[in-house]
Design an enzyme around this catalytic site. Structure first.
Site, PDB file in Angstrom:
ATOM      1  N   ALA A  66       0.859  -1.183   0.000  1.00  0.00           N
ATOM      2  CA  ALA A  66       0.000   0.000   0.000  1.00  0.00           C
ATOM      3  C   ALA A  66       0.897   1.236   0.000  1.00  0.00           C
ATOM      4  CB  ALA A  66      -0.866  -0.021   1.251  1.00  0.00           C
ATOM      5  N   GLY A 105       0.559  -5.199   0.506  1.00  0.00           N
ATOM      6  CA  GLY A 105      -0.542  -5.220  -0.454  1.00  0.00           C
ATOM      7  C   GLY A 105      -0.118  -5.776  -1.808  1.00  0.00           C
ATOM      8  N   GLU A 108      -0.420  -9.374  -1.469  1.00  0.00           N
ATOM      9  CA  GLU A 108      -1.859  -9.690  -1.362  1.00  0.00           C
ATOM     10  C   GLU A 108      -2.505  -9.681  -2.749  1.00  0.00           C
ATOM     11  OE1 GLU A 108      -2.454  -6.607   1.678  1.00  0.00           O
ATOM     12  OE2 GLU A 108      -3.177  -8.177   3.025  1.00  0.00           O
ATOM     13  N   GLU A 128       3.885  -5.750   7.070  1.00  0.00           N
ATOM     14  CA  GLU A 128       3.013  -4.781   7.740  1.00  0.00           C
ATOM     15  C   GLU A 128       3.319  -4.643   9.225  1.00  0.00           C
ATOM     16  OE1 GLU A 128       2.109  -6.878   5.425  1.00  0.00           O
ATOM     17  OE2 GLU A 128       0.604  -6.002   4.093  1.00  0.00           O
TER      18      GLU A 128
HETATM   19  C1  3H9 Z   1       0.357  -2.520   3.267  1.00  0.00           C
HETATM   20  O1  3H9 Z   1       0.652  -2.965   2.201  1.00  0.00           O
HETATM   21  C2  3H9 Z   1      -0.996  -2.663   3.904  1.00  0.00           C
HETATM   22  C3  3H9 Z   1      -1.866  -3.693   3.229  1.00  0.00           C
HETATM   23  O2  3H9 Z   1      -1.686  -4.963   3.801  1.00  0.00           O
HETATM   24  C4  3H9 Z   1      -3.328  -3.380   3.377  1.00  0.00           C
HETATM   25  C5  3H9 Z   1      -3.787  -2.084   2.831  1.00  0.00           C
HETATM   26  C6  3H9 Z   1      -5.270  -1.913   2.891  1.00  0.00           C
HETATM   27  N1  3H9 Z   1       4.588   3.562   0.193  1.00  0.00           N
HETATM   28  O3  3H9 Z   1      13.265   2.095   0.958  1.00  0.00           O
HETATM   29  P1  3H9 Z   1      13.732   2.877  -0.222  1.00  0.00           P
HETATM   30  C7  3H9 Z   1       9.361   5.082  -0.942  1.00  0.00           C
HETATM   31  S1  3H9 Z   1       1.457  -1.622   4.187  1.00  0.00           S
HETATM   32  C8  3H9 Z   1       5.058   4.785  -0.063  1.00  0.00           C
HETATM   33  O4  3H9 Z   1      14.700   3.980   0.020  1.00  0.00           O
HETATM   34  P2  3H9 Z   1      14.965   0.492  -1.295  1.00  0.00           P
HETATM   35  C9  3H9 Z   1      10.383   5.445   0.129  1.00  0.00           C
HETATM   36  O5  3H9 Z   1       9.826   6.301   1.092  1.00  0.00           O
HETATM   37  C10 3H9 Z   1       2.903  -1.521   3.142  1.00  0.00           C
HETATM   38  N2  3H9 Z   1       6.355   5.041  -0.329  1.00  0.00           N
HETATM   39  O6  3H9 Z   1      14.295   1.928  -1.394  1.00  0.00           O
HETATM   40  C11 3H9 Z   1      11.452   6.113  -0.713  1.00  0.00           C
HETATM   41  O7  3H9 Z   1      11.014   7.430  -0.987  1.00  0.00           O
HETATM   42  P3  3H9 Z   1      12.050   8.638  -1.076  1.00  0.00           P
HETATM   43  C12 3H9 Z   1       3.688  -2.768   3.152  1.00  0.00           C
HETATM   44  C13 3H9 Z   1       7.195   4.011  -0.327  1.00  0.00           C
HETATM   45  O8  3H9 Z   1      15.264   0.105  -2.676  1.00  0.00           O
HETATM   46  C14 3H9 Z   1      11.424   5.302  -1.999  1.00  0.00           C
HETATM   47  O9  3H9 Z   1      10.149   4.674  -2.048  1.00  0.00           O
HETATM   48  N3  3H9 Z   1       4.920  -2.572   2.403  1.00  0.00           N
HETATM   49  C15 3H9 Z   1       6.770   2.706  -0.066  1.00  0.00           C
HETATM   50  O10 3H9 Z   1      16.036   0.484  -0.270  1.00  0.00           O
HETATM   51  C16 3H9 Z   1      12.490   4.241  -2.082  1.00  0.00           C
HETATM   52  O11 3H9 Z   1      12.415   3.449  -0.912  1.00  0.00           O
HETATM   53  C17 3H9 Z   1       6.069  -2.157   2.977  1.00  0.00           C
HETATM   54  O12 3H9 Z   1       6.102  -1.948   4.173  1.00  0.00           O
HETATM   55  C18 3H9 Z   1       5.390   2.493   0.202  1.00  0.00           C
HETATM   56  N4  3H9 Z   1       4.909   1.261   0.440  1.00  0.00           N
HETATM   57  O13 3H9 Z   1      13.830  -0.482  -0.707  1.00  0.00           O
HETATM   58  C19 3H9 Z   1       7.248  -1.996   2.070  1.00  0.00           C
HETATM   59  N5  3H9 Z   1       7.838   1.876  -0.113  1.00  0.00           N
HETATM   60  O14 3H9 Z   1      12.995   8.285  -2.184  1.00  0.00           O
HETATM   61  C20 3H9 Z   1       7.998  -0.757   2.413  1.00  0.00           C
HETATM   62  C21 3H9 Z   1       8.895   2.642  -0.420  1.00  0.00           C
HETATM   63  O15 3H9 Z   1      11.209   9.832  -1.304  1.00  0.00           O
HETATM   64  N6  3H9 Z   1       9.106  -0.503   1.530  1.00  0.00           N
HETATM   65  N7  3H9 Z   1       8.520   3.941  -0.553  1.00  0.00           N
HETATM   66  O16 3H9 Z   1      12.742   8.666   0.264  1.00  0.00           O
HETATM   67  C22 3H9 Z   1      10.286  -1.152   1.612  1.00  0.00           C
HETATM   68  O17 3H9 Z   1      10.471  -2.078   2.370  1.00  0.00           O
HETATM   69  C23 3H9 Z   1      11.412  -0.662   0.734  1.00  0.00           C
HETATM   70  O18 3H9 Z   1      11.108   0.663   0.380  1.00  0.00           O
HETATM   71  C24 3H9 Z   1      11.645  -1.470  -0.571  1.00  0.00           C
HETATM   72  C25 3H9 Z   1      12.680  -0.729  -1.451  1.00  0.00           C
HETATM   73  C26 3H9 Z   1      12.195  -2.859  -0.178  1.00  0.00           C
HETATM   74  C27 3H9 Z   1      10.372  -1.616  -1.344  1.00  0.00           C
END
Ligand code: 3H9
Length: 690
Positions: A66, A105, A108, A128
């Site tokens: 998400a 998500g 999912e 999450e």
């Molecule tokens: C969910 O899914 C809830 C659902 O179950 C139900 C919903 C109803 N959203 O980490 P990075 C941005 S909860 C918005 O430096 P990497 C991050 O802020 C979600 N922004 O890169 C950054 O921005 P900026 C469950 C996001 O290559 C840029 O992307 N998912 C999101 O080291 C690059 O990120 C997670 O918790 C997001 N979801 O790692 C996954 N994700 O450049 C969270 C990233 O402006 N994300 N950004 O600073 C991660 O674990 C890592 O970002 C990922 C990439 C592994 C994807």
């Protein structure tokens, strides 16, 4: 290729419709992605020329979850459950084609598709829990049906992703590509979809899978075991228990009813302060990597060979960070015995990791092979970076830097691991202060994530940019700080220590102070921490003032902390379990009386306020002085370096939620001077972090 909206496209390859999401940086499921996928899939379902659908992402990753920035805001557009319905309930097979990370998500959505094909480098997880949430779009119901209850719990409670090979073995994937490029993936997913069209079979819907749930019903004690195994680690976090409850619901309720149960849990968590804190922290950590006055394209220096001065606990731990990433390390000591001891500790650490199966014997040899132990400082002459980790004494540090200035090649970065001292003074001894920087690792340096990068007044921008990138390369969370005594972390620690000492001086028992802070969520109270570090750090028998200073008295009595099985507490020599000592209790009362304090009951709330508000106040001063770039950086330091509970965000986020005016009033009540910035923000009704 036709545009469905600004982030989703639809194209066809024969009878196969390809729906492509292109929403950088991580294809998060913001409103436009949800709306776009929903209508693209709906169009494909209605198009009689289309027989199957492939869902794929452009850019570096499949959907990473998400959009965290949207969470907690009023929902807009198509919701995720509706997107999942259109994928799963339609008449045509849908194949998810996954590369990068399918998280939250994103996974999912993938599990709502009938089949999944992935690049062999892809990773899969439901993280999450790290945001204080549970997978809230049917993930808690789908994952156990696919990978089994025990594995699903493991993945959802740890939040850690698994690799493609494991995912394939667990039944999460139907096919893996050989190559990992997007081109291979699309081709293979389309070929897979074509096979489904050529030899139609009933659509495999996750919601209908029952086998693995039935197997778990035969093992009802599993849940009690899981709860027990996570109890200590998850203390204070509400999400893990709710995740377990959702999986229990999967065994008890039909799919749709259990999804409603999941939804309610998700919404409760979303509204909790704990999740707000964890979501705030997610962005805080990413923000910390940014340095506004240093352009992203600042040229970086080459770093391949690292020199470390000092092979003690700190130097050895620091060295391991570089060996782990394949960099060669020269480690210098003054005495052969100390050098041998240091090298053998490094080897033992690696061997311990290998005995747990996390490294192979060949890995251990490879890492040790990158290490050159020496007694000759001159051997550092060709290192790209040298870090000194010698005794915390200005005279010694200056002597070392003077020598490094003569020995090291031009362009080498000269770093100090000092945790308190004035980096500018250290740099001034050299002819190249622009090359000098602080790299403050936290002990044990091979384990702790935090790296305070200390910017001196002359430190070059390229040296800062190189050091920030280096932090990332060795897996640290780096925070850039300025020069002051103790920098960000230890300066705030000192403010808390001062208050804790004062409380004990007034006759409050150290274990009450520790208990209050541990109940708050800190891993260890200040007195237990002193016992662990050694009561006699900075103590000298000749100048000991045991007559009036309790800590000195304890040292004089041989109570030097855990290492002597006695300090503020007594310690069981085998288990290290701590217990209260009546003699220490008597001493606390006696010293309080001597200092003119009469015994009184003190509430836990007073202890909390007197220990934590001064930390916030010190944080405000640090911001005023420009030592930290932003309030959230202070929180990143405290969460990673000192175990501040992440579900409380960090001291500055926490302060905002307590209310800054309340903190100002309380500081005044306890005769502390509130920082000007704290007063200003409070009077303007503002906060540090929003
Ligand atoms: C969910 O899914 C809830 C659902 O179950 C139900 C919903 C109803 N959203 O980490 P990075 C941005 S909860 C918005 O430096 P990497 C991050 O802020 C979600 N922004 O890169 C950054 O921005 P900026 C469950 C996001 O290559 C840029 O992307 N998912 C999101 O080291 C690059 O990120 C997670 O918790 C997001 N979801 O790692 C996954 N994700 O450049 C969270 C990233 O402006 N994300 N950004 O600073 C991660 O674990 C890592 O970002 C990922 C990439 C592994 C994807």
């Amino acid at each position: 290729m036709s545009k469905v909206n600004e982030v989703v496209q639809r194209s066809t390859q024969g009878e196969i419709a390809v729906v492509t999401i292109d929403s950088p940086p991580v294809n998060a499921l913001g409103r436009a992605v949800r709306d776009g996928v929903h209508s693209a899939v709906q169009q494909a379902q209605q198009d009689t020329a289309v027989k199957a659908i492939v869902l794929i992402c452009a850019g570096k990753t499949f959907i990473a979850g998400a959009d965290i920035r949207e969470l907690g805001k009023p929902p807009e557009g198509t919701n995720l459950i509706e997107v999942e319905k259109v994928l799963e309930a339609g008449p045509k097979p849908v194949v998810a084609a996954i590369h990068g990370t399918a998280l939250g998500g994103g996974l999912e959505i993938a599990m709502s598709c009938h089949y999944r094909v992935a690049a062999s480098s892809a990773r899969f997880g439901l993280p999450e829990v790290k945001l204080g949430l549970l997978p809230g779009a049917t993930g808690t119901q789908r994952l156990p049906r696919i990978v089994g209850v025990a594995k699903a719990l493991d993945m959802m409670l740890s939040g850690e992703p698994i690799g493609a090979q494991e995912a394939r073995e667990l039944g999460l994937l139907d096919e893996l590509t050989k190559g990992s490029s997007d081109g291979d993936l699309l081709q293979q997913a389309v070929a897979f979809a074509k096979q489904l069209v050529a030899a139609p079979r009933p659509l495999r819907k996750t919601r209908d899978l029952e086998d693995k749930l039935t197997a778990a019903k035969a093992n009802p004690e599993l849940f009690a075991k899981v709860r027990k195994s996570i109890a200590k680690k998850t203390r204070g976090f509400p999400a893990p228990e709710k995740i377990v409850q959702c999986v229990e619901a999967a065994l008890r309720m039909p799919f749709d009813e259990a999804c409603q149960f999941e939804r309610r849990g998700f919404q409760e968590l979303m509204a909790s302060l704990e999740s707000k804190a964890q979501r705030y922290y997610f962005f805080a950590e990413r923000e910390a990597a940014k340095v506004p006055d240093i352009a992203q394209d600042t040229p970086q220096r080459k770093l391949e060979k690292v020199g470390i001065i000092g092979a003690g606990t700190m130097g050895g731990g620091i060295a391991m960070n570089f060996l782990n990433t394949g960099m060669s390390v020269v480690i210098v000591e003054t005495k052969q015995e100390a050098l041998d001891r240091g090298v053998s500790v490094i080897r033992k650490n690696y061997e311990r990791t290998a005995s747990k199966g996390k490294l192979t014997a060949a890995d251990v040899d490879k890492r040790m092979g990158l290490l050159t132990p020496t007694l000759q400082l001159e051997q550092l002459h060709d290192c790209d970076l040298v870090i000194e980790a010698v005794f915390e004494n200005m005279g010694i540090k200056k002597e070392v830097f003077g020598k490094l200035d003569r020995i090291c090649k031009p362009g080498a970065i000269l770093a100090s691991n000092t945790s308190y001292l004035d980096l500018n003074e250290i740099a001034s001894i050299t002819q190249r202060p622009a090359d000098v920087i602080g790299l403050h690792f936290f002990s044990p340096a091979n384990v702790m994530k935090l790296l305070e990068i200390v910017r001196g007044k002359a430190t070059g921008k390229d040296v800062i940019a190189t050091s920030m990138a280096l932090g990332k390369r060795i897996g640290k969370i780096s925070v850039l700080v300025g020069v002051c005594r103790g920098f960000v972390g230890n300066r705030i620690l000192a403010a808390r220590g001062e208050q804790a000492r004062q409380l004990v001086q007034e006759g409050i028992m150290p274990w009450q102070v520790d208990r209050v802070l541990e109940d708050f969520g800190m891993p260890m109270g200040p007195f237990a921490m002193i016992d662990l570090a050694g009561m006699d750090i900075g103590w000298d028998a000749k100048s000991s003032r045991g007559e009036t200073v309790l800590r000195d008295k304890l040292c004089e009595l041989g109570r030097r902390g855990q290492k002597t099985s006695a300090g503020f507490y007594n310690y069981d020599p085998q288990t290290r379990e701590r217990s209260i000592d009546a003699d220490v209790e008597a001493l606390v009362r006696q010293y309080a009386k001597k200092a003119g304090f009469t015994a009184r009951e003190v509430s836990d709330q007073e202890i909390l306020e007197r220990c934590l508000y001064p930390m916030v106040n010190e944080g405000a001063k640090i911001l005023e002085e420009g030592i930290a770039q932003r309030a959230s950086d202070i929180d990143v330091v405290w969460v990673n370096g000192y175990g501040w509970p992440v579900y409380r965000g960090g001291p500055m986020f926490w302060a905002d939620n307590v209310g800054l005016q309340k903190i100002v009033d309380s500081l005044v009540r306890y005769q502390q001077e509130p920082a000007a910035l704290l007063r200003k923000l409070a009077s303007e009704g503002k906060t540090f972090t929003r």
